[in-house]
Design a protein around this motif. Structure first.
Motif, PDB file in Angstrom:
ATOM      1  N   LYS A 193      -7.736   8.911  -0.875  1.00  0.00           N
ATOM      2  CA  LYS A 193      -7.382   8.699   0.529  1.00  0.00           C
ATOM      3  C   LYS A 193      -8.285   9.487   1.474  1.00  0.00           C
ATOM      4  O   LYS A 193      -8.194   9.349   2.692  1.00  0.00           O
ATOM      5  CB  LYS A 193      -5.919   9.120   0.728  1.00  0.00           C
ATOM      6  CG  LYS A 193      -5.311   8.750   2.060  1.00  0.00           C
ATOM      7  CD  LYS A 193      -3.857   9.186   2.103  1.00  0.00           C
ATOM      8  CE  LYS A 193      -3.274   9.043   3.498  1.00  0.00           C
ATOM      9  NZ  LYS A 193      -1.876   9.513   3.573  1.00  0.00           N
ATOM     10  N   ALA A 202       0.872  -1.180   0.000  1.00  0.00           N
ATOM     11  CA  ALA A 202       0.000   0.000   0.000  1.00  0.00           C
ATOM     12  C   ALA A 202       0.905   1.225   0.000  1.00  0.00           C
ATOM     13  O   ALA A 202       1.754   1.374   0.890  1.00  0.00           O
ATOM     14  CB  ALA A 202      -0.918   0.000   1.206  1.00  0.00           C
ATOM     15  N   ALA A 236     -13.972  -0.459  -3.164  1.00  0.00           N
ATOM     16  CA  ALA A 236     -13.872   0.309  -1.910  1.00  0.00           C
ATOM     17  C   ALA A 236     -15.241   0.642  -1.342  1.00  0.00           C
ATOM     18  O   ALA A 236     -15.465   1.730  -0.826  1.00  0.00           O
ATOM     19  CB  ALA A 236     -13.042   1.571  -2.118  1.00  0.00           C
ATOM     20  N   LEU A 260      -9.673  -1.182   4.001  1.00  0.00           N
ATOM     21  CA  LEU A 260      -9.119   0.119   4.363  1.00  0.00           C
ATOM     22  C   LEU A 260      -9.891   0.657   5.549  1.00  0.00           C
ATOM     23  O   LEU A 260     -11.122   0.579   5.574  1.00  0.00           O
ATOM     24  CB  LEU A 260      -9.220   1.098   3.188  1.00  0.00           C
ATOM     25  CG  LEU A 260      -8.225   0.921   2.046  1.00  0.00           C
ATOM     26  CD1 LEU A 260      -8.582   1.849   0.892  1.00  0.00           C
ATOM     27  CD2 LEU A 260      -6.813   1.204   2.523  1.00  0.00           C
ATOM     28  N   GLN A 301     -14.951   1.420   7.321  1.00  0.00           N
ATOM     29  CA  GLN A 301     -14.121   0.431   6.654  1.00  0.00           C
ATOM     30  C   GLN A 301     -14.600   0.244   5.216  1.00  0.00           C
ATOM     31  O   GLN A 301     -15.806   0.264   4.943  1.00  0.00           O
ATOM     32  CB  GLN A 301     -14.170  -0.908   7.397  1.00  0.00           C
ATOM     33  CG  GLN A 301     -13.531  -0.861   8.783  1.00  0.00           C
ATOM     34  CD  GLN A 301     -13.492  -2.229   9.437  1.00  0.00           C
ATOM     35  OE1 GLN A 301     -13.442  -3.255   8.765  1.00  0.00           O
ATOM     36  NE2 GLN A 301     -13.513  -2.235  10.768  1.00  0.00           N
ATOM     37  N   VAL A 305     -11.452  -3.080  -0.534  1.00  0.00           N
ATOM     38  CA  VAL A 305     -10.703  -2.743  -1.743  1.00  0.00           C
ATOM     39  C   VAL A 305     -11.058  -3.671  -2.893  1.00  0.00           C
ATOM     40  O   VAL A 305     -11.041  -3.277  -4.063  1.00  0.00           O
ATOM     41  CB  VAL A 305      -9.180  -2.787  -1.453  1.00  0.00           C
ATOM     42  CG1 VAL A 305      -8.378  -2.552  -2.717  1.00  0.00           C
ATOM     43  CG2 VAL A 305      -8.824  -1.762  -0.391  1.00  0.00           C
ATOM     44  N   TYR A 309      -4.311   0.005   6.049  1.00  0.00           N
ATOM     45  CA  TYR A 309      -4.656  -1.072   5.111  1.00  0.00           C
ATOM     46  C   TYR A 309      -4.384  -2.414   5.758  1.00  0.00           C
ATOM     47  O   TYR A 309      -3.269  -2.680   6.227  1.00  0.00           O
ATOM     48  CB  TYR A 309      -3.839  -0.919   3.826  1.00  0.00           C
ATOM     49  CG  TYR A 309      -4.083  -2.017   2.812  1.00  0.00           C
ATOM     50  CD1 TYR A 309      -5.360  -2.272   2.335  1.00  0.00           C
ATOM     51  CD2 TYR A 309      -3.016  -2.793   2.340  1.00  0.00           C
ATOM     52  CE1 TYR A 309      -5.585  -3.271   1.402  1.00  0.00           C
ATOM     53  CE2 TYR A 309      -3.231  -3.794   1.398  1.00  0.00           C
ATOM     54  CZ  TYR A 309      -4.520  -4.027   0.938  1.00  0.00           C
ATOM     55  OH  TYR A 309      -4.736  -5.023   0.010  1.00  0.00           O
TER      56      TYR A 309
END
Length: 359
Positions: free
Chosen positions: A283, A228, A317, A302, A310, A313, A295
């Protein structure tokens, strides 16, 4: 056992103190009553009372002046200039003004109660409270007595100065909201439009992804499985703070991860947004804008550390826990002729917190 219990009961009933044995008898605890009333200096000396009154309203008017200074500091040291000295002075002097304003109100109120309000002790017996007329009349009379004892109705200078201090203490906080919605200008026509500002970032087609903060371009081959990486647009590293570095970075910051291609569950319209298992997501959390930086390699989740939202991914996402209302925006990526990761385009939706105008 029954015989033993009967014997003990008989022994207790037949026991009598011997003639020479003294038996102590304790009296119940007496009510100590209230201590003797001790008059304050302001109760005995009218001059001391006048000094106390002057002190209280002076503190309240000092609070008004401090609130006005906080507003003035906001304008004297504009944080929009981007200069470090202005940012420091802005935070310092606004904080001092607001702190002094609230402190003066607190000290003034305490001094008022201790030196000016009635100092007589009262005993209030408990009674049943009911919605009778007599109860309501007693409540009204209690307010009248409190007003008389505190002097709130008679001491108009203190009362008015307190009202002024409380009203003025709100103004610095309201003034700070001005910075949340800057007005547009010829140089910045969209400064007051959050939809436009959050819908467009520095990312453009063909722009290389670079390491944050040094700005080194990233090769797809250099990313290991499960990694990451914090990413910025390559040109961002060349901007200075005065040129809007922080503002642009706050919107364009990206988290880059590499998974096995078969682990990604991509929709048809996003099938070419990743490259060989490498995906890039904003982000900035879609809840209130905190940085999503944690991560979990095994679950591919994430985590936002602020409010524990949360995101999965492997499935665009999407939100799987917490208060975030929508998935993290995905940055479409590919590689150039030299193997460096590049953006296919800007984000296709506004980054940052969800807000009602975003559609």
């Amino acid at each position: 056992m029954a015989h033993e219990d009967d014997a003990l009961e008989h022994e207790r009933a037949s026991w009598k103190p011997s003639p020479g044995l003294a038996v102590a008898v304790t009296d119940p605890v007496r009510n100590p009553e209230l201590p003797p009333h001790r008059e304050r200096m302001t109760d005995k000396d009218p001059a001391a009372m006048k000094r106390a009154v002057r002190t209280v309203y002076t503190l309240f008017y000092l609070s008004v002046a401090a609130s006005i200074w906080a507003v003035a500091a906001y304008m004297l040291f504009p944080i929009e200039s981007g200069r470090i000295i202005d940012i420091r002075n802005n935070n310092l002097f606004i904080g001092l003004g607001i702190g002094l304003a609230l402190l003066a109100i607190g000290i003034g109120a305490i001094h008022w109660t201790k030196a000016i309000m009635s100092d007589k002790e009262h005993i209030e017996p408990r009674h049943a409270t009911r919605g009778k007329d007599s109860t309501r009349e007693a409540s009204v009379q209690a307010f009248r007595d409190a007003n008389e004892e505190s002097g709130f109705g008679r001491r108009t200078v203190i009362r008015n100065s307190l009202f002024a201090a409380l009203a003025a203490s709100i103004i610095p906080g309201l003034t700070l909201f001005r910075g949340l919605a800057p007005e547009s200008s010829p140089d910045h026509p969209h400064a007051g439009d959050p939809v436009f500002l959050l819908s467009h970032t520095m990312w453009k087609e063909g722009m290389r992804l670079a390491h944050d903060p040094e700005g080194t371009p990233i090769r797809a081959a250099d990313l290991t499985l499960g990694s990451a990486v914090h990413v910025i647009p390559e040109p961002l590293a060349e901007l200075s703070h005065h040129d809007g570095y922080l503002e642009e970075k706050a919107k364009a910051i990206v988290l880059l991860m590499r998974l096995l291609p078969e682990q990604l569950k991509e929709t048809e319209d996003r099938a070419d947004w990743s490259y060989n298992g490498i995906v890039a997501y904003s982000k900035v959390c879609t809840h209130v804008g905190c940085p999503v930086a944690l991560y979990e390699q095994q679950t591919h989740h994430l985590l936002c550390p602020c409010h524990q939202s949360q995101f999965d991914v492997t499935e665009g996402a999407k939100v799987i826990f917490g208060p975030a209302a929508r998935p993290l925006p995905q940055l479409p990526i590919t590689v150039d002729d030299e193997g460096y990761l590049i953006a296919r385009s800007d984000f296709t939706e506004p980054v940052g917190p969800s807000f009602w105008e975003r559609h």
